[in-house]
Enzyme design. Structure first.
Site, PDB file in Angstrom:
ATOM      1  N   GLU A 104       1.447  -6.874  11.768  1.00  0.00           N
ATOM      2  CA  GLU A 104       0.904  -6.551  10.389  1.00  0.00           C
ATOM      3  C   GLU A 104       2.363  -5.846   9.230  1.00  0.00           C
ATOM      4  O   GLU A 104       2.081  -5.910   8.018  1.00  0.00           O
ATOM      5  CB  GLU A 104      -0.408  -5.747  10.320  1.00  0.00           C
ATOM      6  N   GLU A 158      -4.195  -4.399  19.413  1.00  0.00           N
ATOM      7  CA  GLU A 158      -3.483  -4.416  18.573  1.00  0.00           C
ATOM      8  C   GLU A 158      -2.375  -3.430  18.061  1.00  0.00           C
ATOM      9  O   GLU A 158      -2.861  -2.267  18.443  1.00  0.00           O
ATOM     10  CB  GLU A 158      -4.046  -4.571  16.821  1.00  0.00           C
ATOM     11  N   ASP A 193      -7.647  -1.614  17.628  1.00  0.00           N
ATOM     12  CA  ASP A 193      -6.132  -1.411  16.968  1.00  0.00           C
ATOM     13  C   ASP A 193      -5.618  -0.243  17.398  1.00  0.00           C
ATOM     14  O   ASP A 193      -6.522   1.088  16.988  1.00  0.00           O
ATOM     15  CB  ASP A 193      -6.178  -1.404  15.285  1.00  0.00           C
ATOM     16  N   ASN A 204       0.752  -1.181  -0.028  1.00  0.00           N
ATOM     17  CA  ASN A 204       0.056  -0.039   0.126  1.00  0.00           C
ATOM     18  C   ASN A 204       1.008   1.371  -0.147  1.00  0.00           C
ATOM     19  O   ASN A 204       1.603   1.422   0.837  1.00  0.00           O
ATOM     20  CB  ASN A 204      -0.929  -0.049   1.273  1.00  0.00           C
ATOM     21  N   HIS A 215      -2.658   0.990  16.502  1.00  0.00           N
ATOM     22  CA  HIS A 215      -2.080   1.778  15.180  1.00  0.00           C
ATOM     23  C   HIS A 215      -0.768   2.393  15.510  1.00  0.00           C
ATOM     24  O   HIS A 215      -0.282   3.526  15.177  1.00  0.00           O
ATOM     25  CB  HIS A 215      -3.071   2.618  14.471  1.00  0.00           C
ATOM     26  N   GLU A 262      -8.381 -11.201   9.991  1.00  0.00           N
ATOM     27  CA  GLU A 262      -9.213  -9.965   9.738  1.00  0.00           C
ATOM     28  C   GLU A 262      -9.656 -10.104   8.353  1.00  0.00           C
ATOM     29  O   GLU A 262      -9.104 -10.709   7.373  1.00  0.00           O
ATOM     30  CB  GLU A 262      -8.047  -8.833   9.567  1.00  0.00           C
ATOM     31  N   ASP A 309      -6.320  -3.449   1.556  1.00  0.00           N
ATOM     32  CA  ASP A 309      -5.192  -3.360   0.589  1.00  0.00           C
ATOM     33  C   ASP A 309      -4.257  -4.613   0.319  1.00  0.00           C
ATOM     34  O   ASP A 309      -3.446  -4.619  -0.557  1.00  0.00           O
ATOM     35  CB  ASP A 309      -4.093  -2.281   1.245  1.00  0.00           C
ATOM     36  N   HIS A 355      -3.128 -10.065   9.090  1.00  0.00           N
ATOM     37  CA  HIS A 355      -3.824  -8.784   8.423  1.00  0.00           C
ATOM     38  C   HIS A 355      -4.675  -9.153   7.351  1.00  0.00           C
ATOM     39  O   HIS A 355      -4.200  -9.894   6.496  1.00  0.00           O
ATOM     40  CB  HIS A 355      -2.463  -8.166   8.365  1.00  0.00           C
ATOM     41  N   HIS A 390     -15.050  -5.000  10.655  1.00  0.00           N
ATOM     42  CA  HIS A 390     -14.608  -3.469  11.209  1.00  0.00           C
ATOM     43  C   HIS A 390     -15.736  -2.945  11.696  1.00  0.00           C
ATOM     44  O   HIS A 390     -16.665  -2.316  10.744  1.00  0.00           O
ATOM     45  CB  HIS A 390     -13.815  -2.804  10.294  1.00  0.00           C
ATOM     46  N   ARG A 423       0.389 -11.092  13.756  1.00  0.00           N
ATOM     47  CA  ARG A 423      -0.089 -10.568  12.536  1.00  0.00           C
ATOM     48  C   ARG A 423       0.237 -10.601  11.173  1.00  0.00           C
ATOM     49  O   ARG A 423      -0.265  -9.978  10.098  1.00  0.00           O
ATOM     50  CB  ARG A 423      -0.793  -9.556  12.881  1.00  0.00           C
ATOM     51  N   ARG A 449     -14.049  -5.715  15.417  1.00  0.00           N
ATOM     52  CA  ARG A 449     -13.176  -4.486  15.752  1.00  0.00           C
ATOM     53  C   ARG A 449     -13.722  -3.186  15.913  1.00  0.00           C
ATOM     54  O   ARG A 449     -14.491  -2.826  15.162  1.00  0.00           O
ATOM     55  CB  ARG A 449     -11.938  -4.411  14.765  1.00  0.00           C
ATOM     56  N   TRP A 457       1.550   7.270  12.303  1.00  0.00           N
ATOM     57  CA  TRP A 457       0.025   7.236  11.612  1.00  0.00           C
ATOM     58  C   TRP A 457      -0.447   5.620  12.067  1.00  0.00           C
ATOM     59  O   TRP A 457       0.108   4.663  11.954  1.00  0.00           O
ATOM     60  CB  TRP A 457       0.094   7.080  10.171  1.00  0.00           C
ATOM     61  N   TYR A 475      -7.828   7.404  13.207  1.00  0.00           N
ATOM     62  CA  TYR A 475      -7.565   6.261  12.558  1.00  0.00           C
ATOM     63  C   TYR A 475      -8.620   5.154  12.542  1.00  0.00           C
ATOM     64  O   TYR A 475      -9.213   4.967  13.723  1.00  0.00           O
ATOM     65  CB  TYR A 475      -6.238   5.418  13.093  1.00  0.00           C
TER      66      TYR A 475
HETATM   67  O1  EZ4 Z   1      -3.615   0.411   8.194  1.00  0.00           O
HETATM   68  O2  EZ4 Z   1      -3.770  -2.081   5.921  1.00  0.00           O
HETATM   69  O3  EZ4 Z   1      -5.407  -3.558  11.116  1.00  0.00           O
HETATM   70  N1  EZ4 Z   1      -5.304  -3.142   9.811  1.00  0.00           N
HETATM   71  C1  EZ4 Z   1      -4.753  -2.131   9.653  1.00  0.00           C
HETATM   72  C2  EZ4 Z   1      -4.754  -1.348   8.393  1.00  0.00           C
HETATM   73  C3  EZ4 Z   1      -3.515  -0.642   7.784  1.00  0.00           C
HETATM   74  C4  EZ4 Z   1      -3.558  -0.759   6.531  1.00  0.00           C
HETATM   75  C5  EZ4 Z   1      -1.962  -0.187   6.109  1.00  0.00           C
HETATM   76  O4  EZ4 Z   1      -2.042  -0.362   4.767  1.00  0.00           O
HETATM   77  O5  EZ4 Z   1      -3.949  -1.664  10.601  1.00  0.00           O
HETATM   78  O6  EZ4 Z   1      -5.773  -0.433   8.244  1.00  0.00           O
HETATM   79 CO    CO Z   2      -3.692  -2.872  12.021  1.00  0.00          CO
END
Ligand code: EZ4
Ligand code: CO
Length: 429
Positions: A289, A263, A237, A64, A239, A366, A343, A339, A149, A310, A174, A429, A186
């Site tokens: 991931e 996560e 998540d 991605n 992130h 997922e 993407d 994961h 999700h 993951r 999630r 991010w 996010y």
């Molecule tokens: O941000 O796949 O758990 N899933 C994630 C995704 C990732 C994207 C990054 O390309 O964290 O949303």
């Molecule tokens: Co994630």
């Protein structure tokens, strides 16, 4: 040969390499290979390998936001080395590409190797006339539990979406909600169903506030547990946005609601981060991931600092390498949670489901659902029913690419967002 940098949904054929020694049982030789780039809503990179016997296989190579780097790695550097090789020698070709590059590991290299590996497993299983999981030791389970999700701008919205998932039969959900005071967060999409963060031809800039986030997530989980009952699994998540001590605090705050996992609580480059989180919470931890090899998670696994790994097929070196990670993890009570965001193409999802179905230490998968356009470009045999995904029973991976349809959706540059703190400092991010 054209460079993929100048291509739009173009195929990059490589000339057949007759005359290169194959040494193959049954003479199954790689005759040609090409990279197909398509954007049915988002970019996907697919490797197609063809053999002298007409059997072909496909593999996902999507990274991605850096898609063309993998396309070039394959077209310019990997495909020329594949022509004429025995398509049955999956392990040897894996080792050849990994050790032979000299420059080991990293997302671009490992996604390229993964695509070759997936395509070769696809070919081998087609030749055998078996769905891939049968070649991986057969089924350890009939179907794999997935999580969907649920996201919303408010707690109430998110809980309503989660109730809808529960009504659709999902056993695991999630939860991500907007953070009061932040314009975007996010995991929270603008439209309801598909979260598509790679949305702009230059990265969108988001703002972040850790304190506000840490206040809202426990409230979200309290409301969700109350509305959804005790049975359904709830996931979250982070992130990579907390420090280890903040993650310890959030994990502890979530304990009363029994989350399935927290996560990517912290950045994972420093594997010691997880030791600190573990000292403060019994909330199960998932990470990986963005991991590419077993070396990214070796210490986390052998020190039992995580509960779910993951890593997934496309970004961690294919079926061949992911099996190695899973076998290692099994010894240390770590289960898998591949994961499966949008993407990762349906080719990766198909491969992941055969892998998930075969291994003893599967945890959860997922599942975000692709757009209709994506499903048309990649016709596949896997299906969702009552909270589980069933892998295809057709020989091979059970997924294909419709090259005519793929050509209708030219590559479009798209980036993930970036994140800054309120004072402008660049953040995770
Ligand atoms: O941000 O796949 O758990 N899933 C994630 C995704 C990732 C994207 C990054 O390309 O964290 O949303
Ligand atoms: Co994630």
């Amino acid at each position: 040969m054209d460079s993929p940098k100048t291509s739009n949904a173009n195929s990059h054929d490589n000339a057949p390499g007759d005359g290169v020694s194959a040494n193959g049982q049954g003479g199954l030789v790689i005759r040609s290979a090409k990279v197909i780039i398509t954007c049915p809503g988002r970019n996907f990179v697919t490797l197609k390998i063809e053999t002298n016997q007409g059997v072909y296989g496909i593999g996902d190579a999507t990274l991605n936001g850096r898609e063309l780097a993998v396309a070039s790695y394959l077209t310019d550097h990997v495909i020329p080395c594949l022509i004429g090789r025995d398509a049955h020698r999956i392990e040897d070709i894996w080792q050849y590409l990994y050790k032979g590059a000299y420059w080991r590991r990293g997302p671009v290299t490992m996604s390229a190797i993964a695509a070759v590996d997936m395509a070769l497993w696809d070919i081998k299983a087609k030749v055998a006339g078996l769905p891939l999981y049968q070649l991986l030791g057969g089924a350890s389970r009939e179907a794999v539990m997935v999580y969907g999700h649920a996201n919303g701008t408010s707690i109430e919205d998110t809980v309503n979406v989660a109730l809808d998932y529960k009504a659709q039969g999902y056993k695991a959900i999630r939860l991500q909600c907007g953070v009061p005071g932040l314009a975007s967060t996010y995991g929270v999409s603008k439209d309801k169903m598909f979260y598509e963060p790679a949305d702009a031809d230059l990265p969108t800039e988001n703002l972040w506030n850790t304190e506000a986030y840490m206040r809202v997530v426990p409230k979200l989980f309290a409301a969700a547990r109350e509305a959804l009952g005790d049975e359904v699994h709830l996931l979250h998540d982070v992130h990579h946005r907390l420090t280890p001590i903040e993650a310890g605090r959030l994990g502890r705050d979530l304990e009363p609601y029994r989350p399935f996992w927290m996560e990517d609580a912290v950045v994972a480059e420093n594997q010691d981060n997880f030791r600190l989180i573990r000292q403060h919470t019994t909330t199960p931890l998932a990470v990986g991931e963005i991991f590419n090899t077993i070396w990214d998670c070796k210490e986390l696994i052998q020190n039992q600092l995580i509960d779910y790994i993951r890593a997934t097929v496309v970004h961690a070196g294919g079926i061949t390498h992911l099996r190695r990670i899973a076998a290692f993890a099994d010894i240390y009570n770590v289960r898998t949670g591949c994961h499966g965001a949008t993407d990762l193409s349906p080719v990766c999802m198909a491969a992941a489901l055969h892998f998930d179905r075969s291994i003893p230490n599967f945890g959860i998968q997922e599942y975000m659902r692709h757009t209709e356009a994506t499903d048309e470009v990649f016709p596949h045999g896997y299906r969702f029913e009552s909270g589980f995904l069933y892998s295809s029973e057709t020989p091979g991976l059970g997924v294909d690419i419709d090259e005519e349809k793929a050509a209708k959706y030219p590559y479009k540059r798209a980036y993930l967002p970036v994140n800054r703190l309120q004072d402008g400092t660049m953040f995770n991010w």
